[in-house]
Design a protein around this motif. Structure first.
Motif, PDB file in Angstrom:
ATOM      1  N   SER A 109      73.335  74.990 -12.283  1.00 22.68           N
ATOM      2  CA  SER A 109      73.483  76.450 -12.317  1.00 22.68           C
ATOM      3  C   SER A 109      72.569  77.044 -13.385  1.00 22.68           C
ATOM      4  O   SER A 109      71.860  78.034 -13.132  1.00 22.68           O
ATOM      5  N   VAL A 110      72.558  76.434 -14.563  1.00 24.31           N
ATOM      6  CA  VAL A 110      71.701  76.938 -15.649  1.00 24.31           C
ATOM      7  C   VAL A 110      70.226  76.895 -15.214  1.00 24.31           C
ATOM      8  O   VAL A 110      69.487  77.871 -15.397  1.00 24.31           O
ATOM      9  N   GLN A 111      69.814  75.782 -14.599  1.00 25.66           N
ATOM     10  CA  GLN A 111      68.415  75.657 -14.134  1.00 25.66           C
ATOM     11  C   GLN A 111      68.024  76.767 -13.170  1.00 25.66           C
ATOM     12  O   GLN A 111      66.874  77.178 -13.105  1.00 25.66           O
ATOM     13  N   ARG A 112      68.994  77.243 -12.400  1.00 23.41           N
ATOM     14  CA  ARG A 112      68.713  78.295 -11.419  1.00 23.41           C
ATOM     15  C   ARG A 112      68.972  79.699 -11.981  1.00 23.41           C
ATOM     16  O   ARG A 112      68.949  80.679 -11.238  1.00 23.41           O
ATOM     17  N   GLY A 113      69.305  79.775 -13.257  1.00 23.62           N
ATOM     18  CA  GLY A 113      69.568  81.083 -13.877  1.00 23.62           C
ATOM     19  C   GLY A 113      70.899  81.681 -13.455  1.00 23.62           C
ATOM     20  O   GLY A 113      71.080  82.907 -13.473  1.00 23.62           O
ATOM     21  N   LEU A 114      71.853  80.809 -13.056  1.00 20.86           N
ATOM     22  CA  LEU A 114      73.147  81.286 -12.563  1.00 20.86           C
ATOM     23  C   LEU A 114      74.243  81.050 -13.599  1.00 20.86           C
ATOM     24  O   LEU A 114      74.082  80.235 -14.514  1.00 20.86           O
ATOM     25  N   ASN A 115      75.364  81.739 -13.425  1.00 22.30           N
ATOM     26  CA  ASN A 115      76.470  81.681 -14.387  1.00 22.30           C
ATOM     27  C   ASN A 115      77.617  80.859 -13.821  1.00 22.30           C
ATOM     28  O   ASN A 115      78.187  81.228 -12.787  1.00 22.30           O
ATOM     29  N   PHE A 116      77.966  79.771 -14.511  1.00 23.79           N
ATOM     30  CA  PHE A 116      79.019  78.878 -13.997  1.00 23.79           C
ATOM     31  C   PHE A 116      80.024  78.551 -15.098  1.00 23.79           C
ATOM     32  O   PHE A 116      79.654  78.324 -16.259  1.00 23.79           O
ATOM     33  N   VAL A 117      81.310  78.530 -14.708  1.00 21.54           N
ATOM     34  CA  VAL A 117      82.394  78.162 -15.628  1.00 21.54           C
ATOM     35  C   VAL A 117      83.277  77.133 -14.938  1.00 21.54           C
ATOM     36  O   VAL A 117      83.596  77.291 -13.754  1.00 21.54           O
ATOM     37  N   ASP A 118      83.636  76.046 -15.646  1.00 25.16           N
ATOM     38  CA  ASP A 118      84.652  75.141 -15.092  1.00 25.16           C
ATOM     39  C   ASP A 118      86.012  75.634 -15.561  1.00 25.16           C
ATOM     40  O   ASP A 118      86.200  75.959 -16.744  1.00 25.16           O
ATOM     41  N   ALA A 119      86.952  75.745 -14.609  1.00 21.46           N
ATOM     42  CA  ALA A 119      88.256  76.354 -14.919  1.00 21.46           C
ATOM     43  C   ALA A 119      89.369  75.661 -14.151  1.00 21.46           C
ATOM     44  O   ALA A 119      90.027  76.261 -13.288  1.00 21.46           O
ATOM     45  N   PRO A 120      89.615  74.367 -14.425  1.00 15.07           N
ATOM     46  CA  PRO A 120      90.705  73.672 -13.727  1.00 15.07           C
ATOM     47  C   PRO A 120      92.063  74.233 -14.134  1.00 15.07           C
ATOM     48  O   PRO A 120      92.160  74.968 -15.131  1.00 15.07           O
ATOM     49  N   VAL A 121      93.077  73.858 -13.355  1.00 15.30           N
ATOM     50  CA  VAL A 121      94.395  74.464 -13.546  1.00 15.30           C
ATOM     51  C   VAL A 121      95.476  73.405 -13.700  1.00 15.30           C
ATOM     52  O   VAL A 121      95.344  72.280 -13.222  1.00 15.30           O
ATOM     53  N   SER A 122      96.570  73.814 -14.306  1.00 16.58           N
ATOM     54  CA  SER A 122      97.768  72.999 -14.364  1.00 16.58           C
ATOM     55  C   SER A 122      98.938  73.886 -13.934  1.00 16.58           C
ATOM     56  O   SER A 122      98.929  75.083 -14.191  1.00 16.58           O
ATOM     57  N   GLY A 123      99.916  73.273 -13.276  1.00 17.27           N
ATOM     58  CA  GLY A 123     101.077  74.070 -12.867  1.00 17.27           C
ATOM     59  C   GLY A 123     101.482  73.824 -11.421  1.00 17.27           C
ATOM     60  O   GLY A 123     102.541  74.266 -10.989  1.00 17.27           O
ATOM     61  N   GLY A 124     100.628  73.146 -10.662  1.00 19.61           N
ATOM     62  CA  GLY A 124     100.998  72.712  -9.314  1.00 19.61           C
ATOM     63  C   GLY A 124     101.120  73.849  -8.310  1.00 19.61           C
ATOM     64  O   GLY A 124     100.772  74.999  -8.584  1.00 19.61           O
ATOM     65  N   ILE A 125     101.628  73.482  -7.145  1.00 16.75           N
ATOM     66  CA  ILE A 125     101.707  74.428  -6.034  1.00 16.75           C
ATOM     67  C   ILE A 125     102.677  75.563  -6.373  1.00 16.75           C
ATOM     68  O   ILE A 125     102.446  76.727  -6.031  1.00 16.75           O
ATOM     69  N   SER A 126     103.763  75.229  -7.089  1.00 14.38           N
ATOM     70  CA  SER A 126     104.734  76.272  -7.441  1.00 14.38           C
ATOM     71  C   SER A 126     104.113  77.260  -8.427  1.00 14.38           C
ATOM     72  O   SER A 126     104.320  78.474  -8.323  1.00 14.38           O
ATOM     73  N   GLY A 127     103.308  76.749  -9.362  1.00 16.67           N
ATOM     74  CA  GLY A 127     102.620  77.643 -10.306  1.00 16.67           C
ATOM     75  C   GLY A 127     101.587  78.509  -9.606  1.00 16.67           C
ATOM     76  O   GLY A 127     101.372  79.673  -9.967  1.00 16.67           O
ATOM     77  N   ALA A 129     101.808  79.548  -6.487  1.00 14.86           N
ATOM     78  CA  ALA A 129     102.540  80.581  -5.742  1.00 14.86           C
ATOM     79  C   ALA A 129     103.076  81.668  -6.681  1.00 14.86           C
ATOM     80  O   ALA A 129     103.058  82.858  -6.346  1.00 14.86           O
ATOM     81  N   ALA A 130     103.527  81.252  -7.850  1.00 14.54           N
ATOM     82  CA  ALA A 130     104.128  82.208  -8.796  1.00 14.54           C
ATOM     83  C   ALA A 130     103.082  82.980  -9.607  1.00 14.54           C
ATOM     84  O   ALA A 130     103.419  83.935 -10.304  1.00 14.54           O
ATOM     85  N   GLY A 131     101.822  82.554  -9.527  1.00 11.44           N
ATOM     86  CA  GLY A 131     100.771  83.211 -10.330  1.00 11.44           C
ATOM     87  C   GLY A 131     100.887  82.882 -11.809  1.00 11.44           C
ATOM     88  O   GLY A 131     100.508  83.679 -12.666  1.00 11.44           O
ATOM     89  N   THR A 132     101.393  81.686 -12.106  1.00 10.42           N
ATOM     90  CA  THR A 132     101.627  81.306 -13.510  1.00 10.42           C
ATOM     91  C   THR A 132     100.824  80.080 -13.934  1.00 10.42           C
ATOM     92  O   THR A 132     101.173  79.410 -14.899  1.00 10.42           O
ATOM     93  N   LEU A 133      99.758  79.761 -13.213  1.00 16.98           N
ATOM     94  CA  LEU A 133      98.967  78.568 -13.545  1.00 16.98           C
ATOM     95  C   LEU A 133      98.375  78.673 -14.947  1.00 16.98           C
ATOM     96  O   LEU A 133      98.021  79.775 -15.394  1.00 16.98           O
ATOM     97  N   ALA A 134      98.272  77.529 -15.613  1.00 14.92           N
ATOM     98  CA  ALA A 134      97.501  77.462 -16.867  1.00 14.92           C
ATOM     99  C   ALA A 134      96.062  77.120 -16.493  1.00 14.92           C
ATOM    100  O   ALA A 134      95.830  76.150 -15.776  1.00 14.92           O
ATOM    101  N   PHE A 135      95.117  77.937 -16.939  1.00 16.95           N
ATOM    102  CA  PHE A 135      93.683  77.673 -16.693  1.00 16.95           C
ATOM    103  C   PHE A 135      93.057  77.220 -18.001  1.00 16.95           C
ATOM    104  O   PHE A 135      93.339  77.776 -19.070  1.00 16.95           O
ATOM    105  N   MET A 136      92.180  76.207 -17.926  1.00 17.95           N
ATOM    106  CA  MET A 136      91.435  75.754 -19.109  1.00 17.95           C
ATOM    107  C   MET A 136      89.949  75.901 -18.809  1.00 17.95           C
ATOM    108  O   MET A 136      89.468  75.384 -17.803  1.00 17.95           O
ATOM    109  N   LEU A 137      89.253  76.644 -19.661  1.00 21.49           N
ATOM    110  CA  LEU A 137      87.892  77.089 -19.336  1.00 21.49           C
ATOM    111  C   LEU A 137      86.834  76.377 -20.172  1.00 21.49           C
ATOM    112  O   LEU A 137      87.000  76.201 -21.376  1.00 21.49           O
ATOM    113  N   GLY A 138      85.722  76.031 -19.490  1.00 21.09           N
ATOM    114  CA  GLY A 138      84.577  75.471 -20.186  1.00 21.09           C
ATOM    115  C   GLY A 138      83.307  76.179 -19.770  1.00 21.09           C
ATOM    116  O   GLY A 138      83.099  76.429 -18.583  1.00 21.09           O
TER     117      GLY A 138
END
Ligand code: NAD
Length: 307
Positions: A109-127, A129-138
């Protein structure tokens, strides 16, 4: 109102996009699976026929895909995200992938001049659905405020983990700790039973003692002790064994590339492999209790009733 493209409308992507639509945003979705598309359409997602169509004119492009190989596949090639992204868009991957894939997508992404963030989640399917996921950003610091804004309708907590791929690094380490804790709850719960302890009484003792953990609080693998345990429900998956195997495997790969010995994570992998070899990859990962008893007489587990 913001506009999103969303690639991967499965168990997680489906409810996550429904929350974006509920919050008043426009979401154009793409998935190879027709059923996933139909379910997302019911949640208000506009289904696109290609990645390019989904991305036309949007501000943010999310991917929520099974593994690193799927993320690489949708980024690469003439029909992929890189070919259709502009420097105005923010590209965000919320899939749980290997460190190498995450670095590859950041660098590409950087080589192409684009903006990228890794943002995996914790909280599972119930999280999800509830909109309560924990996101961790890099990623780059300058992208974090914008990323947090796009994530907000799906999140209970968003934490910036650090530079590129630090979100995925945090996710891999966290889940490795979870599955090691699960082994402790599995062994403790079965030994306590065989020693004659009342399971509920022992669970209460551990809850106020040093045996407490998230796994012990949420997945305690004995029926009729806590409401959230899969053991109440013949080990129907709240977290599938094959997904747990994938996550612990990512940690082991990272351990190998960094030179860190991970003997407990290796044991967890062996537990999951044992269940998968028996065709139980779709059952809950807390069914590892089955590997502990010679006669396989696990309370809460009836193979005859397993669908
Ligand atoms: P899933 O298998 O239910 O959904 C993935 C979707 O991606 C599927 O609908 C599939 O058809 C689609 N897909 C695959 N390749 C594609 C392609 N080339 N183009 C378009 N669509 C494609 O998986 P999930 O449970 O939604 O998990 C997604 C990610 O989130 C995984 O990386 C998983 O590890 C992670 N995660 C899952 C959970 C959970 O509890 N399920 C929790 C946290 C993180």
């Amino acid at each position: 109102m913001s506009s999103y493209a969303w690639i991967g409308l499965g168990n997680m992507g489906g409810p996550m996009t429904a929350n974006l639509v509920s919050a008043g945003h426009m979401v154009k979705g793409f998935d190879l699976n027709e059923q996933a598309c139909a379910a997302a359409a019911q949640g208000g997602v506009q289904i696109a026929g290609s990645i390019a169509e989904a991305m036309e004119g949007v501000e943010a492009v999310f991917t929520m895909l099974p593994k690193g190989q799927h993320v690489r596949a949708v980024y690469e090639g003439e029909a992929g995200i890189w070919a259709h992204a502009t420097d105005q868009m923010l590209l965000i991957d919320s899939s749980t992938v290997d460190i190498e894939t995450s670095r590859y997508i950041h660098e590409g992404s950087v080589q192409r001049g684009l903006n990228f963030v890794d943002a995996p989640v914790s909280g599972g399917i119930s999280g999800a659905a509830a909109g309560t996921l924990a996101f961790m950003l890099g990623g780059e610091e300058k992208l974090m405020v914008r990323a947090t804004g796009y994530i907000a309708p799906m999140s209970g907590r968003t934490i910036v983990a650090g530079a590129a791929s630090m979100g995925i690094a945090a996710k891999i380490c966290n889940n490795m700790m979870l599955f090691i804790d699960l082994m402790a709850s599995a062994e403790g719960s079965q030994l306590a039973e065989k020693l004659g302890l009342d399971p509920k009484v022992f669970w209460e003792i551990a809850s106020v003692s040093s045996g407490r953990s998230w796994a012990q609080q949420t997945w305690y693998p004995v029926p009729d002790v806590i409401d959230t345990a899969a053991a109440n429900n013949n080990f129907e998956a709240t977290f599938r064994t094959d997904l747990a195997r994938k996550d612990v495997g990512l940690a082991l790969d990272a351990g190998q590339s960094t030179g860190v010995r991970l003997p407990a994570a290796t044991l967890a992998k062996d537990h999951f492999d044992e269940l998968i070899a028996q065709g139980l990859g779709d059952r809950d990962c807390s069914l590892i209790v089955k590997n502990l008893l010679p006669d396989e007489s696990v309370r809460g587990w009836d193979p005859e009733k397993a669908s």
